[in-house]
Design an enzyme around this catalytic site. Structure first.
Site, PDB file in Angstrom:
ATOM      1  N   CYS A  41      35.289  30.449  38.596  1.00 20.61           N
ATOM      2  CA  CYS A  41      35.874  30.938  37.497  1.00 20.61           C
ATOM      3  C   CYS A  41      35.179  31.662  36.575  1.00 20.61           C
ATOM      4  CB  CYS A  41      36.524  29.591  36.921  1.00 20.61           C
ATOM      5  SG  CYS A  41      37.561  30.096  35.375  1.00 20.61           S
ATOM      6  N   SER A  75      27.970  35.951  40.074  1.00 22.58           N
ATOM      7  CA  SER A  75      28.231  34.500  40.095  1.00 22.58           C
ATOM      8  C   SER A  75      27.385  33.479  40.328  1.00 22.58           C
ATOM      9  CB  SER A  75      29.640  34.278  40.635  1.00 22.58           C
ATOM     10  OG  SER A  75      30.645  35.110  40.262  1.00 22.58           O
ATOM     11  N   HIS A  95      42.634  30.655  36.674  1.00 21.21           N
ATOM     12  CA  HIS A  95      42.386  29.414  37.616  1.00 21.21           C
ATOM     13  C   HIS A  95      43.207  28.236  36.868  1.00 21.21           C
ATOM     14  CE1 HIS A  95      39.387  31.505  39.985  1.00 21.21           C
ATOM     15  NE2 HIS A  95      39.116  31.975  38.901  1.00 21.21           N
ATOM     16  N   ASP A 102      39.116  37.486  34.226  1.00 20.56           N
ATOM     17  CA  ASP A 102      38.528  36.955  35.475  1.00 20.56           C
ATOM     18  C   ASP A 102      38.828  37.720  36.408  1.00 20.56           C
ATOM     19  OD1 ASP A 102      38.095  33.682  35.604  1.00 20.56           O
ATOM     20  OD2 ASP A 102      38.805  34.697  37.742  1.00 20.56           O
TER      21      ASP A 102
END
Lengths: 368, 695
Positions: free
Chosen positions: B384, B326, B371, B365
Site C-alpha cells: 500500500c 516498494s 486498500h 496509490d
C-alpha cells in the site's frame, strides 16, 4: 744433409721452394682454423674455400714452371690485354654492390683488376729492365705513366683496395730499380699534393666517409663507424691469450660484420689473443723475409724487380688489412692474404708465390 | 760495347738492389712493428675496456613473465584459467613473400581480414627474426592441418602459449571480468619492472581489482644475444613468482541458474550470504563472452557490443542506479517502529490517494480505489503506497536518510571490485549542497515509496536486504573468499568485515517486518505468492517493487501494453531465506520488466531454491535457539495456490491490526523461527477468515 739436399733437389726439379711452401702451408692451415670459426662452423663454406685453394695451388705450380725470361717476354702482352679488359669492365662489366668489377664470360666471372696486380709489376719490370739501372728520370716518368693508367681504371670501378695494391706493386718495382732518394722525396710531396684533388674529385662519398670514420669511428657508431668499433672490441677483448677457439663472442654472436672475409683478423685476435697474433705476424714476416732472400739471390734484373714487388705487395696486403681492422688505416677492402675467405685474391696471391718460386728455381738455367 | 755495358751495369745494379733489399727489410720490420704496437695497445693496454664493451654487447637481461593466478568459485570450479593455446606466427626473416604465404595459409585455415590487418601492423613494429602472430587459438584440427603442411610453409611457426580462458565467460563476464592487452594508458601506471614481460593486465572485475595479487612477480634471465637480439644461450635465471590463486564466494552454479532464469531479459541479480557478506551470485544481463577481449576484440564486434541499446557491457549490479520503489517499504516500516513514529498496531485508511494538508495535489496509490484499512503487515503484503506516503511524512526526510544510510543506502558498499556507484538517499543537506534548493515536503512523500531522488544499485539493495535479514549487521560485500599463494599449503581466508551493527531497539519490531515480508510470499494476498510452492522446506521473506521509468501525469493512468518496451516499469524484488535462519539475501532488478512479483520474484525464487537445496533440513532451521530445538514439524501451507484469485491487487481486503508480537525467546536470536511464524500466520488467517465470513 744429403737427404735434405736430395729432397730440396726433388722439389727443385718441380720448381718448388720447399721453405716457402711449408711456410705458406702453415699460414693456410692457420687460416683454415680461423675460417672455420669465423664462418660459423660452416662446412660448405670451408669446402668452397678448399676448391679455391686447390685452384690456387695449381696456378702456383703452373706459374712456377714458367721461366722468368718467358714471363718477361710475355709481360707487355699480358699488360695490354689486362688494360683492355679493365676498359671493357667499365663498359660492359657486371655490377655488384655498387661497383663494376667483373666481366661475365658465361662460364665464369673474370676480374681483370686482380690480374693487374701481377701484370702491372711485370710490365714495369719489363720496361725498366730493358734499360739502364738505375733508370734515368725519363724512364721513371714513363714507368709512372704506365702505372697510372690501370690504377685510375681500377679506382674508377671503384675498387680502392685493389688500386692501392696495384699502385704499390708498380711503385715497388720503381723503388727497387734504384730510383734516387731525392726523387722519392719529390714524389712523396707530389703524392700529397695529388691526394687533395683525389679527395675532392676522384673519391666516392662512401670512400671519403670511410676515411673520416676511420679518424673518428665513434662519430657514427651505428653507421659507417660500426665496423671499426666492433672490430676493435673484438681485438681488444681478446687480451693476451684470447677467448679460445670458437669462443669469440663478437664474431659468433654476429656483432662483427664481414668476419670471414676482410675482418677475419679480428676473429683471430679475439680468439687467440696477442700471443696468437704475434705468432701469425711472425709467420707472415718469415714468408716476407724468405721472399726477399729469394729476390736477392735472383738472376736478372727483371726477376729481381718483379720478385721484390710481389713480396712487398704481400707486405702491403698484411699491413693495410691489419691496419684497417685495428683502426689505424681506413677500411678499404683489402683481405688478409691467404686467410680471408674469397676466391680471386687467393689465386692471385698464389700466382705471385708461383712467380717467386719460378725465380728461385730457374736460376741454374739462367746461370748457364 | 754492349756486352761490356751490360756487365758493368750488372754489378752496379746488384749493389743498388742489395741496398734496396735492406731498406725493404727495415721497411717490413717497421710496418710489423707498427702493427704489433697497435695490437699490444688494443689487446694488452686497453683489454679491460674492450672486455667491458664486449660484455655489454652480448649479455642482456630478459624478463620472464609470471604465470597469472587462477580464479575459482566457492566450490573449487575454475572460472579463469591459463590454457595452452596455439598461435600461428610468421617469422618475416624466414619468408620470401609474406602476402603469398598468407594467401596459401588462407586456403588451409580460416584467416580473417582483421587478422591480416593486425598482423601487418605488428610486422612493422617487430624485429625481423621475431615471430608475429597471425591467428590465435587454433583448434586441434587447424594445428594438425598446419603441421602436416609445415614443410612447404617456410617461416610459419605454431607456438603454444598460456592464454587466459574463462570457461564461464558469459556468466562471469561482469564479475570476474577479463584481461586484455596492456594499453598505453596502463603502461604509465603499471610498475614498469614487474610488467616488463607481461602483455596482459586485468581490465575489469576481479581481474582488474585483484591485479596486484593475480599478476605475480616477474623473473629474469641473463641471456647471450647476437647482434639482432636473438637469444643464443641462457646464462643465469631467476624464476618468476606466479600470481596468487583466488577462491571466490561466488557459486557458479547459482550464477548459471540466475543467467538461465534471466534469459532474454535485462537486469541484475545480487545474492549475498547475510551471515558474512559473501557474494554468492552477481549477474548483470545481458552478458557477453569475456573471452572475446583476451586477445583483442575486433572492432566490429566491439562496436556492436558497445552501441547496443541493451548495453551488455554495462555492469548493472554496480553501476545500474534504479529507483528502489516498494522494496524500501520494509525498511521504512522498521524505521517507523524503531524510531517510535508508529506503533506495531498502527493502522491507516487508504482511500487510493494521499494529500498533504492544505495541498490539492493527490499522491496516488497504485490501486485506484485504495486498500481501505491498512495495518503494517497489509501495507507490506499488498504494498500500500498511501501507508508509506503518510509514514514518510511523519518520519521526515532526514530521519529517513539517517535510518536508511545504516543499511547502506546512498553509500558505496566497499565491495572488493572497483567501480561501484553510490546510489542516492536524499536529505535536506544533500539537496542544498547539490542543487542549492530547499527540500519540499512532497519530495519526502514520494521518497516514502522509493521514488523521487532515491536510487539504489542492485548490490546495495541486496546488501540492505542481507543487513535486514541478519538483524542489522552490515558486512562489507566480499567476492573473494580466500587467497592462495603458490608457496602456501592452504589458502588464507579473507575474514568478513563487519562495517556496522545497527542498534536494535525492540526485536519485536524486526520480527514484525520479517513476518510481513514472509506473508508477501506465503500469504494468500502476497504480491509474490507465486513463489510459494507446496512442500517447501523453508520460508522466504521478500518484497516486490515496481519502479517507474517515467512519471505519469497527474490524474492520468496508463496501460502497460501501450507503452514502448523501454518505457515500461522496472520490476524489482528483494528477499531472504530461510526466514528461520537466513542464508541468502537477494535483490533482483528486471529492466522494463513490469511487475516485481511476476517477473523479478520468480528469478529470485529459482536462485534461492538452487542455493538452499544443498542444505539439510536441520541447517535451514533456526540455529541455537530454544525454539528451534523444540521439534516443530514444518506445516508448510498445504494448499496455498488453491485459491483462484486473479490478482491480489484487485482484491480489496481489509485486515485488522495484528497484536504486537510476544517475545517468547531470546532477544539475540532475531530470526523469525517456524513456530513464531506459524503463530503469526494463524492470527492473520483467523482475521482473514473472519473478514471473509463477514464479507
Amino acid at each position: 744433409m744429403a737427404n735434405r739436399s736430395s729432397q730440396q733437389g726433388l722439389f727443385f726439379r718441380i720448381h718448388i721452394d720447399l721453405t716457402l711452401l711449408l711456410a705458406l702451408l702453415a699460414l693456410i692451415a692457420a687460416g683454415q682454423v680461423i675460417l672455420y670459426s669465423a664462418g660459423g662452423e660452416n662446412i660448405a663454406l670451408m669446402q668452397r674455400q678448399w676448391i679455391r685453394l686447390g685452384v690456387a695451388f695449381a696456378v702456383m705450380l703452373a706459374i712456377a714452371q714458367i721461366s722468368p725470361d718467358t714471363m718477361r717476354r710475355w709481360s707487355p702482352v699480358l699488360f695490354i690485354f689486362g688494360t683492355i679488359m679493365l676498359i671493357a669492365v667499365l663498359l660492359v662489366g657486371t655490377k655488384a654492390l655498387g661497383a663494376r668489377r667483373w666481366l661475365d664470360l658465361g662460364l665464369f666471372r673474370f676480374q681483370p683488376s686482380e690480374m693487374m696486380k701481377l701484370a702491372v709489376p711485370m710490365m714495369i719490370a719489363w720496361f725498366l729492365s730493358a734499360g739502364n739501372i738505375p733508370p734515368g728520370n725519363r724512364r721513371i716518368f714513363a714507368a709512372l705513366a704506365i702505372l697510372i693508367v690501370p690504377v685510375l681504371l681500377i679506382a674508377k670501378q671503384p675498387d680502392l683496395g685493389t688500386s692501392l695494391l696495384v699502385s704499390s706493386a708498380g711503385l715497388f718495382v720503381i723503388f727497387m730499380s734504384g730510383v734516387s732518394w731525392r726523387l722519392i722525396l719529390g714524389f712523396i710531396i707530389a703524392g700529397i699534393s695529388f691526394t687533395v684533388p683525389m679527395w675532392l674529385f676522384l673519391m666516392r662519398d662512401y670512400q671519403r666517409q670511410r676515411v673520416l670514420t676511420m679518424l673518428n669511428p665513434e662519430s657514427d657508431p651505428l653507421g659507417s663507424g660500426y665496423h671499426i668499433i666492433q672490430s676493435k672490441i673484438a681485438i681488444g677483448s681478446g687480451g693476451s691469450f684470447g677467448k679460445g677457439w670458437l669462443n669469440g663472442t663478437q664474431s659468433h654472436l654476429e656483432f662483427l660484420p664481414e668476419r670471414h672475409t676482410d675482418f677475419i683478423f679480428s676473429v683471430f685476435a679475439e680468439e687467440f689473443g696477442f700471443s696468437g697474433v704475434l705468432i701469425l705476424l711472425t709467420l707472415y714476416m718469415f714468408i716476407i723475409f724468405r721472399g726477399i732472400y729469394i729476390t736477392t739471390h735472383a738472376h736478372g734484373t727483371y726477376a729481381r724487380l718483379l720478385g721484390a714487388s710481389v713480396i712487398l705487395t704481400f707486405l702491403i696486403y698484411i699491413f693495410v688489412n691489419i691496419g684497417m681492422v685495428s683502426g689505424i688505416l681506413p677500411v678499404v677492402g683489402v683481405p688478409l692474404p691467404l686467410v680471408s675467405y674469397g676466391g680471386t685474391s687467393i689465386v692471385t696471391l698464389m700466382a705471385g708465390f708461383g712467380i717467386l718460386m719460378a725465380i728461385h728455381t730457374h736460376r741454374k738455367l739462367l746461370a748457364h | 760495347m754492349a756486352a761490356k755495358q751490360l756487365i758493368k751495369d750488372h754489378f752496379i745494379e746488384l749493389r743498388i738492389f742489395q741496398h734496396r733489399s735492406i731498406v725493404a727489410i727495415v721497411f717490413t720490420i717497421v710496418l710489423f712493428g707498427i702493427l704489433a704496437a697497435r695490437l699490444f695497445y688494443l689487446q694488452i693496454t686497453n683489454h679491460d675496456h674492450f672486455t667491458t664493451l664486449s660484455q655489454n654487447n652480448r649479455v642482456s637481461v630478459q624478463a620472464i613473465p609470471p604465470t597469472r593466478g587462477l580464479i575459482y568459485d566457492r566450490n573449487g570450479i575454475i572460472l579463469a584459467e591459463n590454457l595452452p593455446s596455439y598461435t600461428l606466427q610468421i617469422i618475416p626473416e624466414q619468408t620470401r613473400d609474406i602476402d603469398k604465404l598468407i594467401e596459401e595459409l588462407a586456403t588451409l585455415i580460416e584467416i580473417r581480414d582483421v587478422d591480416i590487418k593486425k598482423f601487418k601492423k605488428e610486422v612493422k613494429r617487430k624485429r625481423r627474426f621475431e615471430g608475429v602472430p597471425l591467428r590465435f587459438r587454433l583448434t586441434d584440427e587447424e594445428v594438425a592441418i598446419i603441421s602436416v603442411n609445415l614443410h612447404r610453409l617456410p617461416g610459419v611457426e605454431i607456438q603454444a602459449q598460456l592464454t587466459r580462458y574463462y570457461p564461464y565467460g558469459r556468466e562471469t563476464s561482469h564479475v570476474v571480468g577479463y584481461v586484455g592487452r596492456i594499453n598505453e594508458k596502463e603502461l604509465k601506471t603499471l610498475p614498469v619492472t614487474n610488467y616488463s614481460g607481461t602483455n596482459h593486465t586485468g581490465k575489469l572485475g576481479i581481474e582488474k581489482s585483484y591485479e596486484a595479487l593475480l599478476h605475480g612477480q616477474v623473473g629474469y634471465q641473463k641471456v647471450e644475444t647476437n647482434v639482432r637480439g636473438r637469444v643464443l644461450r641462457v646464462l643465469e635465471r631467476s624464476n618468476p613468482t606466479p600470481g596468487d590463486d583466488l577462491y571466490l564466494n561466488l557459486d557458479i552454479n547459482l550464477q548459471k541458474v540466475a543467467a538461465e532464469a534471466f534469459e532474454g531479459k535485462r537486469g541484475a541479480l545480487v545474492a549475498i550470504d547475510p551471515q558474512n557478506g559473501h557474494i554468492l551470485a552477481m549477474l548483470s544481463m545481458p552478458d557477453y563472452d569475456a573471452n572475446l577481449f583476451v586477445n583483442g576484440i575486433d572492432s566490429k564486434t566491439y562496436k556492436a557490443l558497445n552501441t547496443s541499446w541493451e548495453r551488455p557491457l554495462y555492469n548493472r549490479t554496480l553501476l545500474g542506479s534504479y529507483p528502489p520503489g516498494s522494496t524500501t517499504k520494509p525498511f521504512f516500516t522498521l524505521a517507523g517502529l524503531e524510531l517510535n513514529v508508529i506503533a506495531p498496531d498502527h493502522e491507516i485508511f487508504c482511500p487510493g490517494y494521499y494529500q498533504l494538508k492544505g495541498k490539492s495535489h493527490k499522491y496516488r496509490d497504485w490501486k485506484k480505489w485504495g486498500h481501505g484499512k491498512t495495518d503494517i503487515t497489509k501495507s507490506i503484503v499488498e504494498s500500500c503506497d498511501v501507508f508509506y506516503y503518510d509514514l514518510a511524512f511523519q518520519l521526515g526526510i532526514d530521519r529517513m536518510h539517517d535510518f536508511m544510510s545504516n543499511f547502506g543506502f546512498g553509500q558505496r558498499s566497499g565491495i572488493d571490485i572497483l567501480g561501484e556507484r553510490s546510489g542516492l538517499m536524499p536529505s535536506r543537506e544533500w539537496k542544498k549542497r547539490v542543487h542549492n534548493q530547499v527540500w519540499f515536503p512532497g519530495e519526502t512523500v514520494i521518497a516514502g515509496i522509493g521514488q523521487g531522488y532515491v536510487l539504489v544499485t542492485p548490490l546495495q539493495l541486496a546488501l540492505a536486504t542481507a543487513t535486514l535479514a541478519n538483524g542489522g549487521k552490515l558486512y562489507q560485500p566480499q567476492l573473494v573468499h580466500s587467497i592462495k599463494r603458490k608457496s602456501d599449503p592452504i589458502p588464507r581466508l579473507v575474514s568478513p568485515q563487519l562495517v556496522r551493527e545497527i542498534k536494535v531497539n525492540r526485536p519485536s519490531n524486526w520480527k514484525l517486518v520479517y513476518h510481513a515480508m514472509t506473508e508477501v510470499i506465503h500469504g494468500r494476498r502476497g504480491t509474490a505468492r507465486r513463489l510459494n510452492k507446496p512442500g517447501m522446506r523453508y520460508k522466504i521473506a521478500g518484497k516486490t517493487g515496481t519502479a517507474q521509468v517515467f512519471s505519469v501525469a497527474q490524474d492520468a493512468s496508463y496501460k502497460e501494453k501501450d507503452l514502448e518496451e523501454r518505457l515500461k516499469d522496472h520490476a524489482l524484488f528483494m528477499a531472504f531465506a530461510p526466514v528461520a535462519n537466513p542464508r541468502i539475501a537477494i535483490a533482483v532488478v528486471v529492466e522494463n520488466g513490469g511487475h516485481g512479483g511476476s517477473v523479478a520474484a520468480p528469478i529470485a525464487g529459482k536462485v534461492i531454491e538452487a542455493y538452499l537445496s544443498q542444505f539439510s533440513d536441520e541447517e535451514l532451521k533456526a540455529p541455537r535457539t530454544k525454539a528451534a530445538q523444540t521439534k516443530q514439524k514444518s506445516s508448510a501451507s498445504k494448499k496455498p495456490s488453491a485459491n483462484k484469485e486473479p490478482s491480489a491487487h484487485k482484491q480489496p481486503v481489509i485486515n485488522k491490526a495484528i497484536p504486537s508480537i510476544q517475545q517468547t525467546h531470546n532477544n539475540t536470536a532475531l530470526f523469525l523461527n517456524e513456530p513464531e511464524y506459524q503463530s503469526h500466520k494463524n492470527l492473520i488467517q483467523a482475521h482473514q477468515i473472519k473478514e471473509y465470513a463477514h464479507g
